[in-house]
Design a protein around this motif. Structure first.
Motif, PDB file in Angstrom:
ATOM      1  N   LEU A  59       1.009  -1.067   0.073  1.00 31.14           N
ATOM      2  CA  LEU A  59      -0.085   0.096   0.038  1.00 31.14           C
ATOM      3  C   LEU A  59       0.750   1.091  -0.202  1.00 31.14           C
ATOM      4  O   LEU A  59       1.758   1.379   0.759  1.00 31.14           O
ATOM      5  N   GLY A  60       0.334   2.305  -0.670  1.00 34.57           N
ATOM      6  CA  GLY A  60       0.943   3.529  -0.783  1.00 34.57           C
ATOM      7  C   GLY A  60       0.641   4.380   0.474  1.00 34.57           C
ATOM      8  O   GLY A  60      -0.127   3.780   1.155  1.00 34.57           O
ATOM      9  N   PRO A  61       1.109   5.539   0.687  1.00 39.22           N
ATOM     10  CA  PRO A  61       1.150   6.251   1.939  1.00 39.22           C
ATOM     11  C   PRO A  61      -0.320   6.515   2.193  1.00 39.22           C
ATOM     12  O   PRO A  61      -0.854   6.745   3.373  1.00 39.22           O
ATOM     13  N   ARG A  62      -1.090   7.199   1.213  1.00 41.66           N
ATOM     14  CA  ARG A  62      -2.489   7.706   1.184  1.00 41.66           C
ATOM     15  C   ARG A  62      -3.411   6.370   1.524  1.00 41.66           C
ATOM     16  O   ARG A  62      -4.187   6.558   2.524  1.00 41.66           O
ATOM     17  N   GLU A  63      -3.048   5.112   1.129  1.00 35.98           N
ATOM     18  CA  GLU A  63      -3.770   4.047   1.514  1.00 35.98           C
ATOM     19  C   GLU A  63      -3.692   3.624   2.971  1.00 35.98           C
ATOM     20  O   GLU A  63      -4.422   3.183   3.725  1.00 35.98           O
ATOM     21  N   ARG A  64      -2.550   3.852   3.374  1.00 34.18           N
ATOM     22  CA  ARG A  64      -2.016   3.317   4.876  1.00 34.18           C
ATOM     23  C   ARG A  64      -2.655   4.409   5.575  1.00 34.18           C
ATOM     24  O   ARG A  64      -3.017   3.976   6.910  1.00 34.18           O
ATOM     25  N   GLU A  65      -2.709   5.612   5.221  1.00 37.03           N
ATOM     26  CA  GLU A  65      -3.300   6.778   6.342  1.00 37.03           C
ATOM     27  C   GLU A  65      -4.837   6.307   6.395  1.00 37.03           C
ATOM     28  O   GLU A  65      -5.483   6.554   7.243  1.00 37.03           O
ATOM     29  N   HIS A  66      -5.398   6.014   5.367  1.00 34.63           N
ATOM     30  CA  HIS A  66      -6.668   6.151   5.161  1.00 34.63           C
ATOM     31  C   HIS A  66      -7.535   4.749   5.312  1.00 34.63           C
ATOM     32  O   HIS A  66      -8.834   4.577   5.120  1.00 34.63           O
ATOM     33  N   VAL A  67      -6.690   3.736   5.547  1.00 35.67           N
ATOM     34  CA  VAL A  67      -7.177   2.383   6.235  1.00 35.67           C
ATOM     35  C   VAL A  67      -7.987   1.721   5.225  1.00 35.67           C
ATOM     36  O   VAL A  67      -7.360   0.467   4.670  1.00 35.67           O
ATOM     37  N   THR A  68      -9.145   1.985   4.768  1.00 34.31           N
ATOM     38  CA  THR A  68     -10.132   0.955   4.092  1.00 34.31           C
ATOM     39  C   THR A  68     -10.274   1.399   2.557  1.00 34.31           C
ATOM     40  O   THR A  68     -10.745   0.799   1.792  1.00 34.31           O
ATOM     41  N   LEU A  69      -9.455   2.643   2.044  1.00 35.83           N
ATOM     42  CA  LEU A  69      -9.260   2.998   0.924  1.00 35.83           C
ATOM     43  C   LEU A  69      -9.082   1.806   0.160  1.00 35.83           C
ATOM     44  O   LEU A  69      -9.525   1.819  -0.878  1.00 35.83           O
ATOM     45  N   GLY A  70      -8.041   1.360   0.246  1.00 32.95           N
ATOM     46  CA  GLY A  70      -7.362   0.146  -0.583  1.00 32.95           C
ATOM     47  C   GLY A  70      -8.247  -0.843  -0.937  1.00 32.95           C
ATOM     48  O   GLY A  70      -8.467  -1.478  -1.906  1.00 32.95           O
ATOM     49  N   LEU A  71      -9.502  -1.062  -0.097  1.00 31.88           N
ATOM     50  CA  LEU A  71     -10.496  -2.009  -0.272  1.00 31.88           C
ATOM     51  C   LEU A  71     -11.389  -1.565  -1.406  1.00 31.88           C
ATOM     52  O   LEU A  71     -11.782  -2.150  -2.392  1.00 31.88           O
TER      53      LEU A  71
END
Length: 237
Positions: free
Chosen positions: A153-165
């Motif tokens: 995961l990139g930084p934004r996905e790691r910050e926003h937790v569920t975005l990557g899903l």
């Protein structure tokens, strides 16, 4: 096991320290926790915050109330949740954020039940907005959460937790919970001082006679007192 994970920090840029702002003489986060704990589908609860010194007062308050807390990176929120998933071993997690002091346990149960019945990887009432902003609930299977973490995961996905899903519907099964009528124009979350003042007025009106007041009670109050209605157009410092 379905574990509620409440994400909280004191370093809000728009309203610093809002999670500890008093609502009827109790920190706002404790008012929200009172509500979350009434959800029947929740088997456990933990607050995840950061190791930043700004969150020391928050942890002190929660420790004083016997609320389980775990701390981790301020920016890498995914790692905070991953640590909780590894430690507690839930089958599903319910992600909540600590800017929603009008959280409704019935809505939590509704989304959790849909999540279990559908077999989805991720279920939410916030992607298609029909609930008042501030009643957001996200349910994630622990298996999907772990698979997500293996994707680099990139930084934004790691910050926003569920975005990557929900950004990968081709990989994860997404379920939406909607309501009628559409109440997405109502603003019940707390990002600005005007939001906090709205929440304080609602609590002052409803909590003394019924500490377990819910969405229906708030809507009835707003119908009888339309001057209290709060929307995005009412945001201000």
């Amino acid at each position: 096991m379905m574990l509620a994970v409440l994400q909280a920090r004191c370093s809000s840029t728009r309203l610093p320290g809002k999670v500890l702002a008093p609502v009827l003489d109790r920190p706002m986060i404790l008012r929200q926790l009172e509500r979350i704990e009434r959800a029947a589908r929740i088997d456990g609860l933990v607050v995840v915050t950061s190791v930043d010194p700004s969150d020391d007062p928050l942890v002190e308050v929660l420790d004083g109330e016997g609320i389980p807390t775990r701390r981790g990176s301020l920016a890498d929120v995914y790692s905070r949740f991953a640590g909780v998933v590894d430690e507690f071993g839930p089958e599903h997690i319910v992600r909540l954020t600590a800017d929603c002091p009008l959280t409704d346990p019935e809505v939590i149960d509704l989304v959790a039940q849909r999540h279990l019945e559908s077999g989805a990887d991720y279920t939410s009432n916030a992607l298609i907005r029909t609930f008042p902003h501030g009643l957001d609930v996200e349910c994630v299977s622990a298996d999907a959460f772990r698979r997500l973490g293996a994707l680099g995961l990139g930084p934004r996905e790691r910050e926003h937790v569920t975005l990557g899903l929900y950004a990968r519907p081709e990989m994860f099964r997404i379920e939406h919970v909607v309501r009628e009528p559409d109440l997405s124009g109502l603003r019940w979350t707390v990002d600005y001082r005007s939001d906090l003042e709205f929440v304080r007025r609602v609590y002052a009106e409803l909590h003394p006679s019924d500490p377990a007041f819910g969405t229906r009670d708030i809507l009835a109050l707003l119908e009888s007192r339309p001057e209290l209605v709060h929307t995005a157009d009412d945001i201000g410092d």
